[in-house]
Design a protein around this motif. Structure first.
Motif, PDB file in Angstrom:
ATOM      1  N   THR A 129     -16.966 -38.767 -22.528  1.00  0.00           N
ATOM      2  CA  THR A 129     -17.567 -37.460 -22.243  1.00  0.00           C
ATOM      3  C   THR A 129     -16.570 -36.475 -21.633  1.00  0.00           C
ATOM      4  N   ALA A 130     -15.319 -36.904 -21.475  1.00  0.00           N
ATOM      5  CA  ALA A 130     -14.344 -36.094 -20.746  1.00  0.00           C
ATOM      6  C   ALA A 130     -14.094 -34.737 -21.387  1.00  0.00           C
ATOM      7  N   SER A 131     -13.985 -34.696 -22.715  1.00  0.00           N
ATOM      8  CA  SER A 131     -13.672 -33.439 -23.384  1.00  0.00           C
ATOM      9  C   SER A 131     -14.731 -32.381 -23.091  1.00  0.00           C
ATOM     10  N   ARG A 132     -15.994 -32.760 -23.169  1.00  0.00           N
ATOM     11  CA  ARG A 132     -17.079 -31.819 -22.885  1.00  0.00           C
ATOM     12  C   ARG A 132     -17.086 -31.434 -21.403  1.00  0.00           C
ATOM     13  N   ASN A 133     -16.844 -32.405 -20.530  1.00  0.00           N
ATOM     14  CA  ASN A 133     -16.858 -32.131 -19.098  1.00  0.00           C
ATOM     15  C   ASN A 133     -15.695 -31.242 -18.674  1.00  0.00           C
ATOM     16  N   ILE A 134     -14.575 -31.325 -19.378  1.00  0.00           N
ATOM     17  CA  ILE A 134     -13.444 -30.446 -19.106  1.00  0.00           C
ATOM     18  C   ILE A 134     -13.847 -28.990 -19.338  1.00  0.00           C
ATOM     19  N   THR A 135     -14.628 -28.731 -20.392  1.00  0.00           N
ATOM     20  CA  THR A 135     -15.114 -27.375 -20.656  1.00  0.00           C
ATOM     21  C   THR A 135     -15.993 -26.886 -19.514  1.00  0.00           C
ATOM     22  N   TYR A 136     -16.922 -27.735 -19.049  1.00  0.00           N
ATOM     23  CA  TYR A 136     -17.779 -27.363 -17.926  1.00  0.00           C
ATOM     24  C   TYR A 136     -16.944 -27.055 -16.680  1.00  0.00           C
ATOM     25  N   LEU A 137     -15.937 -27.910 -16.439  1.00  0.00           N
ATOM     26  CA  LEU A 137     -15.113 -27.746 -15.242  1.00  0.00           C
ATOM     27  C   LEU A 137     -14.331 -26.432 -15.272  1.00  0.00           C
ATOM     28  N   THR A 138     -13.721 -26.106 -16.415  1.00  0.00           N
ATOM     29  CA  THR A 138     -12.951 -24.859 -16.492  1.00  0.00           C
ATOM     30  C   THR A 138     -13.853 -23.637 -16.370  1.00  0.00           C
ATOM     31  N   LEU A 139     -15.109 -23.753 -16.793  1.00  0.00           N
ATOM     32  CA  LEU A 139     -16.053 -22.647 -16.621  1.00  0.00           C
ATOM     33  C   LEU A 139     -16.269 -22.364 -15.131  1.00  0.00           C
ATOM     34  N   PHE A 256      -9.596  -9.235 -17.399  1.00  0.00           N
ATOM     35  CA  PHE A 256      -8.999 -10.510 -17.788  1.00  0.00           C
ATOM     36  C   PHE A 256      -9.823 -11.691 -17.278  1.00  0.00           C
ATOM     37  N   GLY A 257     -10.196 -11.668 -15.990  1.00  0.00           N
ATOM     38  CA  GLY A 257     -10.936 -12.785 -15.399  1.00  0.00           C
ATOM     39  C   GLY A 257     -12.285 -13.037 -16.057  1.00  0.00           C
ATOM     40  N   PRO A 258     -13.148 -12.009 -16.164  1.00  0.00           N
ATOM     41  CA  PRO A 258     -14.433 -12.227 -16.850  1.00  0.00           C
ATOM     42  C   PRO A 258     -14.273 -12.696 -18.290  1.00  0.00           C
ATOM     43  N   ALA A 259     -13.235 -12.215 -18.981  1.00  0.00           N
ATOM     44  CA  ALA A 259     -13.011 -12.646 -20.360  1.00  0.00           C
ATOM     45  C   ALA A 259     -12.671 -14.137 -20.412  1.00  0.00           C
ATOM     46  N   GLN A 260     -11.906 -14.613 -19.416  1.00  0.00           N
ATOM     47  CA  GLN A 260     -11.609 -16.054 -19.340  1.00  0.00           C
ATOM     48  C   GLN A 260     -12.888 -16.864 -19.212  1.00  0.00           C
ATOM     49  N   VAL A 261     -13.738 -16.437 -18.277  1.00  0.00           N
ATOM     50  CA  VAL A 261     -14.997 -17.148 -18.040  1.00  0.00           C
ATOM     51  C   VAL A 261     -15.883 -17.083 -19.284  1.00  0.00           C
ATOM     52  N   ALA A 262     -15.929 -15.906 -19.941  1.00  0.00           N
ATOM     53  CA  ALA A 262     -16.754 -15.742 -21.144  1.00  0.00           C
ATOM     54  C   ALA A 262     -16.316 -16.690 -22.255  1.00  0.00           C
ATOM     55  N   SER A 263     -15.005 -16.854 -22.413  1.00  0.00           N
ATOM     56  CA  SER A 263     -14.514 -17.742 -23.478  1.00  0.00           C
ATOM     57  C   SER A 263     -14.939 -19.179 -23.226  1.00  0.00           C
ATOM     58  N   LEU A 265     -17.606 -20.085 -21.480  1.00  0.00           N
ATOM     59  CA  LEU A 265     -19.055 -20.158 -21.671  1.00  0.00           C
ATOM     60  C   LEU A 265     -19.394 -20.248 -23.155  1.00  0.00           C
ATOM     61  N   ILE A 266     -18.720 -19.437 -23.971  1.00  0.00           N
ATOM     62  CA  ILE A 266     -18.935 -19.475 -25.425  1.00  0.00           C
ATOM     63  C   ILE A 266     -18.569 -20.845 -25.977  1.00  0.00           C
ATOM     64  N   ASN A 267     -17.455 -21.394 -25.489  1.00  0.00           N
ATOM     65  CA  ASN A 267     -17.026 -22.708 -25.973  1.00  0.00           C
ATOM     66  C   ASN A 267     -18.000 -23.802 -25.544  1.00  0.00           C
ATOM     67  N   MET A 268     -18.589 -23.637 -24.354  1.00  0.00           N
ATOM     68  CA  MET A 268     -19.548 -24.621 -23.871  1.00  0.00           C
ATOM     69  C   MET A 268     -20.775 -24.660 -24.780  1.00  0.00           C
TER      70      MET A 268
END
Length: 399
Positions: A129-139, A256-263, A265-268
């Motif tokens: 499950t690490a790959s999916r959890n990495i996405t959650y963590l970076t969000l 820049f910061g909100p765009a990082q978070v948005a990407s 969230l979209i990937n999640m």
């Protein structure tokens, strides 16, 4: 996510916000006050910081090996203690030499508590499950700058930079360290109960005979994209102002910061349809595309906004790819050592980037510097494309 996974990702998310906020993002806010207190120039303060980033990058390989040897969660726990001690050392420092030594140690400790170690802890806890959890963590971690830039600014109204570092040391020692220790204990409980037997390994998509070549290509690609991003981000706001955007440069840079978070969230939400190699290609394309847009549009407000958003989206996806791509390509065995080598190349190149880009702007101008940086980014994108193609070919042959 199961409750245990949710708790671990949430705990790591909080420690990543504190780790990046106290050890990285706060520095640019505190730097002018540090320079004034130590009676040195602001350029010299950032020079020390650049050297520390380079040394921290070189230490990533050793840290990665230790994560495989004693466990990533153990490294995180020790790193929290070291981070607190080095923050105290910086706060106490009576001279520039002691401060410089403290900042270097601070960057070494950063490698023990930030994404590299956190990703490895997720792989260590459950590779499947690490790959999916990495996405959650970076969000979650993406909010570090949004939280700590204003916090650091507000604290300067009531505290000195030395007192702020003492406060940050307390956060690392009294909040991050217990959470990392709890995660470490969770891992030991899982192993003691035999729960992990059925989920022990993730097999990589790259055959063993091709692994060395693929590792070199991926490491080079991440290093090139790291250099490209660091070059632009270090000079983003003043560069936009020089292009003629004036006071709007700060507002544009803040996108820049909100765009990082948005990407993230979209990937999640939609990322399960995309493999990590494709995500890496997308991140490179967005970063390069953003730089090209700025180079073409110059002082255009719409072009600058598109540039900041593309750069943020690309950077956000790139952070996910740094954790998920090595796991996908090379598997979970030796994950710490593999990501440590990649992080060393990426961080070392990123440390030199702001200085070299500043020289390029002074000697050749902003337009030429942007074009050159974009061309470098294209090389990284092509490297990711070659890995994606090779991976797809291997999967087709194995089918």
């Amino acid at each position: 996510m199961p409750n245990r996974h949710t708790a671990i990702v949430s705990a790591l998310g909080l420690t990543q916000i504190i780790g990046y906020g106290t050890l990285y993002y706060s520095f640019s806010i505190l730097a002018p006050h540090i320079a004034a207190d130590l009676v040195i120039s602001l350029e010299e303060v950032f020079g020390v910081f650049s050297i520390s980033l380079f040394v921290g990058g070189l230490s990533a390989t050793v840290i990665g090996r230790q994560m495989d040897k004693i466990g990533a969660a153990t490294v995180l726990t020790l790193g929290s203690v070291l981070s607190a001690l080095t923050l105290i050392l910086c706060a106490w420092s009576p001279s520039v030499a002691v401060f410089a030594g403290g900042i270097v140690l601070l960057e070494v400790s950063s490698g023990m508590v930030q994404y590299q170690a956190a990703f490895a802890a997720l792989v260590e806890h459950d590779p499947k499950t690490a790959s999916r959890n990495i996405t959650y963590l970076t969000l979650i971690g993406g909010f570090a700058s949004t939280i700590f830039w204003p916090i650091s600014t507000a604290l300067l109204d009531v505290l000195s930079w030395r007192e702020i570092y003492i406060l940050f040391a307390a956060l690392n020692l009294l909040l991050c360290m217990p959470l990392h220790f709890w995660i470490m204990r969770q891992g030991k409980t899982i192993r003691a109960n035999g729960i992990r037997q059925a989920r022990e390994h993730v097999v990589g998509a790259i055959p063993l005979e091709n692994r060395r070549k693929a590792m070199l290509i991926v490491s080079a690609a991440f290093a090139i994209l790291g250099f490209t991003l660091a070059s632009i981000l270090a000079h983003m706001v003043p560069m936009l102002a020089t292009l003629g955007l004036g006071s709007a440069a700060v507002v544009i840079g803040a996108l820049f910061g909100p765009a990082q978070v948005a990407s993230r969230l979209i990937n999640m939400v939609f990322g399960s349809r995309l493999s990590p190699p494709i995500l890496a290609v997308m991140s490179a394309a967005l970063i390069v595309g953003g730089i090209v847009i700025l180079g073409i549009t110059g002082s255009s407000l719409a072009g600058a906004v598109a540039f900041a958003i593309c750069l943020g989206l690309g950077s956000g996806i790139n952070s996910i790819a740094q954790g998920s791509l090595p796991l996908y390509l090379f598997g979970s065995d030796g994950y710490g050592a593999i990501t440590g080598k990649m992080a060393a190349a990426r961080l070392a190149s990123g440390a030199a980037a702001p200085f070299l880009f500043a020289i390029a702007m002074e000697q050749f101008g902003i337009a030429v510097s942007l074009v050159s940086t974009a061309a470098l980014g294209v090389i990284g994108m092509v490297a990711f494309i070659s890995v994606a193609y090779e991976t797809r070919r291997n999967l087709v042959e194995a089918a």
